[in-house]
Design a protein around this motif. Structure first.
Motif, PDB file in Angstrom:
ATOM      1  N   VAL A   1       0.865  -1.182   0.000  1.00 54.00           N
ATOM      2  CA  VAL A   1       0.000   0.000   0.000  1.00 54.00           C
ATOM      3  C   VAL A   1       0.898   1.227   0.000  1.00 54.00           C
ATOM      4  O   VAL A   1       1.690   1.434   0.936  1.00 54.00           O
ATOM      5  CB  VAL A   1      -0.949   0.011   1.220  1.00 54.00           C
ATOM      6  CG1 VAL A   1      -1.747   1.311   1.245  1.00 54.00           C
ATOM      7  CG2 VAL A   1      -1.884  -1.190   1.188  1.00 54.00           C
ATOM      8  N   ASP A   2       0.803   2.054  -1.050  1.00 51.64           N
ATOM      9  CA  ASP A   2       1.610   3.269  -1.186  1.00 51.64           C
ATOM     10  C   ASP A   2       0.675   4.473  -1.275  1.00 51.64           C
ATOM     11  O   ASP A   2      -0.435   4.384  -1.835  1.00 51.64           O
ATOM     12  CB  ASP A   2       2.466   3.213  -2.447  1.00 51.64           C
ATOM     13  CG  ASP A   2       3.491   2.093  -2.408  1.00 51.64           C
ATOM     14  OD1 ASP A   2       4.662   2.389  -2.177  1.00 51.64           O
ATOM     15  OD2 ASP A   2       3.112   0.914  -2.611  1.00 51.64           O
ATOM     16  N   ASP A   3       1.135   5.595  -0.742  1.00 52.94           N
ATOM     17  CA  ASP A   3       0.376   6.841  -0.881  1.00 52.94           C
ATOM     18  C   ASP A   3       1.324   7.955  -1.286  1.00 52.94           C
ATOM     19  O   ASP A   3       2.549   7.816  -1.226  1.00 52.94           O
ATOM     20  CB  ASP A   3      -0.348   7.179   0.431  1.00 52.94           C
ATOM     21  CG  ASP A   3       0.606   7.450   1.581  1.00 52.94           C
ATOM     22  OD1 ASP A   3       1.314   8.475   1.527  1.00 52.94           O
ATOM     23  OD2 ASP A   3       0.642   6.640   2.532  1.00 52.94           O
ATOM     24  N   ASP A   4       0.744   9.063  -1.727  1.00 53.62           N
ATOM     25  CA  ASP A   4       1.562  10.213  -2.166  1.00 53.62           C
ATOM     26  C   ASP A   4       1.559  11.327  -1.132  1.00 53.62           C
ATOM     27  O   ASP A   4       1.687  12.508  -1.476  1.00 53.62           O
ATOM     28  CB  ASP A   4       1.061  10.733  -3.512  1.00 53.62           C
ATOM     29  CG  ASP A   4      -0.362  11.263  -3.432  1.00 53.62           C
ATOM     30  OD1 ASP A   4      -1.042  11.016  -2.399  1.00 53.62           O
ATOM     31  OD2 ASP A   4      -0.814  11.916  -4.393  1.00 53.62           O
ATOM     32  N   GLY A   5       1.405  10.935   0.147  1.00 57.98           N
ATOM     33  CA  GLY A   5       1.418  11.931   1.213  1.00 57.98           C
ATOM     34  C   GLY A   5       2.819  12.392   1.565  1.00 57.98           C
ATOM     35  O   GLY A   5       3.792  12.113   0.857  1.00 57.98           O
ATOM     36  N   PRO A   6       2.961  13.061   2.703  1.00 66.25           N
ATOM     37  CA  PRO A   6       4.268  13.604   3.103  1.00 66.25           C
ATOM     38  C   PRO A   6       5.238  12.537   3.587  1.00 66.25           C
ATOM     39  O   PRO A   6       6.429  12.816   3.762  1.00 66.25           O
ATOM     40  CB  PRO A   6       3.904  14.574   4.226  1.00 66.25           C
ATOM     41  CG  PRO A   6       2.638  14.030   4.794  1.00 66.25           C
ATOM     42  CD  PRO A   6       1.891  13.462   3.629  1.00 66.25           C
ATOM     43  N   GLY A   7       4.743  11.331   3.843  1.00 60.71           N
ATOM     44  CA  GLY A   7       5.624  10.287   4.343  1.00 60.71           C
ATOM     45  C   GLY A   7       5.861  10.401   5.829  1.00 60.71           C
ATOM     46  O   GLY A   7       5.232  11.201   6.534  1.00 60.71           O
ATOM     47  N   VAL A   8       6.781   9.606   6.315  1.00 60.33           N
ATOM     48  CA  VAL A   8       7.106   9.555   7.742  1.00 60.33           C
ATOM     49  C   VAL A   8       8.597   9.820   7.899  1.00 60.33           C
ATOM     50  O   VAL A   8       9.405   9.297   7.118  1.00 60.33           O
ATOM     51  CB  VAL A   8       6.735   8.172   8.325  1.00 60.33           C
ATOM     52  CG1 VAL A   8       7.160   8.053   9.783  1.00 60.33           C
ATOM     53  CG2 VAL A   8       5.232   7.930   8.205  1.00 60.33           C
ATOM     54  N   PRO A   9       8.993  10.611   8.884  1.00 61.24           N
ATOM     55  CA  PRO A   9      10.429  10.825   9.103  1.00 61.24           C
ATOM     56  C   PRO A   9      11.170   9.499   9.289  1.00 61.24           C
ATOM     57  O   PRO A   9      10.634   8.539   9.841  1.00 61.24           O
ATOM     58  CB  PRO A   9      10.462  11.660  10.381  1.00 61.24           C
ATOM     59  CG  PRO A   9       9.128  12.332  10.425  1.00 61.24           C
ATOM     60  CD  PRO A   9       8.163  11.376   9.828  1.00 61.24           C
ATOM     61  N   ALA A  10      12.406   9.474   8.807  1.00 59.38           N
ATOM     62  CA  ALA A  10      13.188   8.231   8.854  1.00 59.38           C
ATOM     63  C   ALA A  10      13.319   7.701  10.270  1.00 59.38           C
ATOM     64  O   ALA A  10      13.299   6.485  10.495  1.00 59.38           O
ATOM     65  CB  ALA A  10      14.576   8.468   8.249  1.00 59.38           C
ATOM     66  N   GLY A  11      13.433   8.561  11.236  1.00 59.40           N
ATOM     67  CA  GLY A  11      13.593   8.105  12.614  1.00 59.40           C
ATOM     68  C   GLY A  11      12.349   7.452  13.176  1.00 59.40           C
ATOM     69  O   GLY A  11      12.429   6.733  14.184  1.00 59.40           O
ATOM     70  N   MET A  12      11.186   7.698  12.550  1.00 58.87           N
ATOM     71  CA  MET A  12       9.941   7.125  13.056  1.00 58.87           C
ATOM     72  C   MET A  12       9.552   5.841  12.326  1.00 58.87           C
ATOM     73  O   MET A  12       8.687   5.104  12.795  1.00 58.87           O
ATOM     74  CB  MET A  12       8.820   8.164  12.937  1.00 58.87           C
ATOM     75  CG  MET A  12       7.517   7.766  13.639  1.00 58.87           C
ATOM     76  SD  MET A  12       6.234   9.026  13.469  1.00 58.87           S
ATOM     77  CE  MET A  12       6.950  10.332  14.489  1.00 58.87           C
ATOM     78  N   LEU A  13      10.174   5.534  11.175  1.00 62.54           N
ATOM     79  CA  LEU A  13       9.788   4.368  10.386  1.00 62.54           C
ATOM     80  C   LEU A  13       9.911   3.078  11.189  1.00 62.54           C
ATOM     81  O   LEU A  13       9.048   2.199  11.108  1.00 62.54           O
ATOM     82  CB  LEU A  13      10.650   4.280   9.122  1.00 62.54           C
ATOM     83  CG  LEU A  13      10.328   5.274   8.008  1.00 62.54           C
ATOM     84  CD1 LEU A  13      11.345   5.174   6.883  1.00 62.54           C
ATOM     85  CD2 LEU A  13       8.913   5.029   7.477  1.00 62.54           C
ATOM     86  N   GLU A  14      10.996   2.932  11.951  1.00 62.99           N
ATOM     87  CA  GLU A  14      11.221   1.705  12.707  1.00 62.99           C
ATOM     88  C   GLU A  14      10.212   1.531  13.833  1.00 62.99           C
ATOM     89  O   GLU A  14       9.984   0.413  14.308  1.00 62.99           O
ATOM     90  CB  GLU A  14      12.639   1.699  13.286  1.00 62.99           C
ATOM     91  CG  GLU A  14      13.737   1.655  12.225  1.00 62.99           C
ATOM     92  CD  GLU A  14      13.684   0.392  11.406  1.00 62.99           C
ATOM     93  OE1 GLU A  14      13.282  -0.667  11.965  1.00 62.99           O
ATOM     94  OE2 GLU A  14      14.026   0.442  10.209  1.00 62.99           O
ATOM     95  N   ARG A  15       9.594   2.639  14.279  1.00 58.22           N
ATOM     96  CA  ARG A  15       8.667   2.564  15.413  1.00 58.22           C
ATOM     97  C   ARG A  15       7.212   2.501  14.990  1.00 58.22           C
ATOM     98  O   ARG A  15       6.331   2.405  15.831  1.00 58.22           O
ATOM     99  CB  ARG A  15       8.888   3.760  16.344  1.00 58.22           C
ATOM    100  CG  ARG A  15      10.267   3.739  17.007  1.00 58.22           C
ATOM    101  CD  ARG A  15      10.393   4.809  18.073  1.00 58.22           C
ATOM    102  NE  ARG A  15      10.348   6.157  17.510  1.00 58.22           N
ATOM    103  CZ  ARG A  15       9.530   7.128  17.913  1.00 58.22           C
ATOM    104  NH1 ARG A  15       8.649   6.886  18.874  1.00 58.22           N
ATOM    105  NH2 ARG A  15       9.566   8.317  17.363  1.00 58.22           N
TER     106      ARG A  15
END
Length: 460
Positions: free
Chosen positions: A387-401
């Motif tokens: 599932v992909d979206d074209d939003g702002p995404g998530v900061p790299a530091g938060m991806l793992e959490r």
């Protein structure tokens, strides 16, 4: 630890072994057909030659005219030129030959006293002779009698017989191999039906397996039926308990919320806010644990057809987010998956709801079958949900959490932060993995779930 022998077919292995046995038996029989008729014919001819040699010996032993006595005793077959029946008698330095030899010679073997030989040798007119030579006792050096008979016609007949027998043997072998294969297929058909029953159970078809089966297979089917009934009862109990707990907790929580409102009305706003915060935490925790219990109680469901189910889900999400123009793109390469329908709808529902909250205008959904390995270390074939979206995404530091209960990327957005945590529970339930990253195609968040196709769901 049992060493794995790799996949193999019981039917093919039995067929191979039995075919090798038939081939070995046929090879022995073919060898016997090539040797036995020839020996039988030679033994018969040899017995006749021995009889003729004894007769000649008796007639010439005390005869005054040995030549005349031998010719008279042998019969007309030994008088016709090149008839294929010949004799030669060596006595006292002279040799008496049958008239059938005409001007030809037979090699006379040198024998010790009381000796005899049997063998083949070329004869006149291209004949092949079976030659019997025997040393008989008599005055002087004794009498050596050689008797021969042509075997060409008999050899031809034996060869034709052997050829016909080999053709018949080959046809019989083919028929036996076909019959053997059909008997194996029919005999092991209940095992195929048992395998199909297990696959139906894996796809979520929990109906009882009622097929005729031999006593060796019947216990397997009985065990499958018991497992299906046990899973259905267990699922019912767990879901019933979940409903009871959910209903029982509504009243206490509502009472506590009312108390908080009364405190706020009495001016104790700080205490009321503290109680409301704890109530919110309790609701989130209860909701999460009830969902985990519901997942743990899941047994085989009705299966999941990605395209129609996801199209229905997308329609519902469009109505839910009617104020925004979001385009959904579906890339689905699988028509049916042996996963629980409700689990999959909850998984995609949470992923798509999260994507719709953040997407600007596009959400892409993918369902793809990947082979074993596929560069990521998966040991077997697996399905990939994306599932992909074209939003702002998530900061790299938060991806793992991401997926941690209570973690919310934006406090202004509605929700309790449980959606992705529930997704993680479902993925773990099916022995899969989930990875969050920035979408290379759309630029927002990409959630990639990889679930093995063969491993059945197990409690987390």
């Amino acid at each position: 630890m049992t060493k794995s022998l790799g996949p193999y077919s019981l039917r093919n292995r039995l067929s191979l072994v039995l075919s090798l046995v038939l081939l070995a038996a046929s090879a022995l029989l073919a060898f016997g057909l090539q040797d036995f008729p020839r020996r039988l014919v030679e033994d018969y001819v040899l017995s006749r030659l021995q009889h003729d040699a004894d007769l000649l010996y008796v007639r010439v032993l005390d005869a005054a005219d040995a030549d005349a006595a031998a010719q008279a005793a042998a019969g007309t077959v030994y008088q016709l030129p090149l008839s294929g029946h010949y004799f030669a008698i060596r006595q006292g330095g002279r040799t008496i030959r049958s008239r059938s030899l005409w001007d030809e010679e037979i090699e006379l073997a040198a024998l010790p006293e009381r000796g005899e030989t049997v063998g083949r040798q070329p004869g006149p007119a291209g004949q092949t002779l079976l030659v019997f030579t025997k040393h008989f006792p008599a005055a002087g050096d004794g009498i050596v009698i050689t008797v021969a008979e042509d075997l060409v016609r008999l050899d031809t007949a034996v060869a034709a017989f052997g050829e016909r027998m080999l053709i018949g043997l080959a046809l019989a072998l083919v028929v036996l191999l076909v019959v053997q294969r059909r008997l194996l297929v029919r005999g092991l058909a209940p095992l195929d039906e048992a395998v199909d029953a297990c696959r139906r159970l894996e796809r979520g078809e929990t109906s009882a397996v009622e097929i005729p089966a031999p006593t060796e297979v019947r216990p397997i089917l009985d065990a499958v039926n018991r497992l299906a009934r046990h899973q259905a009862r267990r699922l019912g109990r767990v879901r019933h308990t979940v409903g009871n707990v959910s209903h029982a907790l509504k009243t206490p929580l509502a009472v506590l919320a009312q108390c908080a409102d009364e405190l706020a009305a009495g001016g104790a706003c700080a205490q009321a806010d503290a109680i409301r915060a704890q109530l919110e935490l309790m609701r989130a925790t209860i909701e999460r644990e009830l969902r985990r219990a519901r997942l743990a109680g899941r047994g085989p469901g009705a299966g999941f057809d990605p395209r129609p189910e996801l199209e229905t889900l997308v329609t519902a999400l469009k109505r839910l987010h009617a104020g925004r123009e979001i385009a959904f793109e579906l890339d689905i390469s699988r028509t049916h998956l042996a996963f629980d329908r409700e689990d999959m709808l909850e998984l995609f529902g949470n992923l798509l709801d999260n994507a719709c909250k953040w997407a600007r205008s596009r959400v892409r959904i993918g369902v793809t079958i990947r082979p074993a390995g596929d560069g990521r270390g998966e040991p077997g074939e697996h399905v990939e949900f994306r599932v992909d979206d074209d939003g702002p995404g998530v900061p790299a530091g938060m991806l793992e959490r991401l997926g941690t209960a209570g973690l919310r990327g934006d406090q202004q957005r509605p929700g309790h932060g449980l959606g992705l945590a529930i997704v993680g529970d479902i993925v773990a339930q099916y022995g899969g993995t989930i990875r969050y990253a920035r979408s290379a195609a759309l630029g927002g968040l990409s959630a990639v779930v990889r679930v093995p196709l063969q491993a059945p769901p197990t409690p987390a």
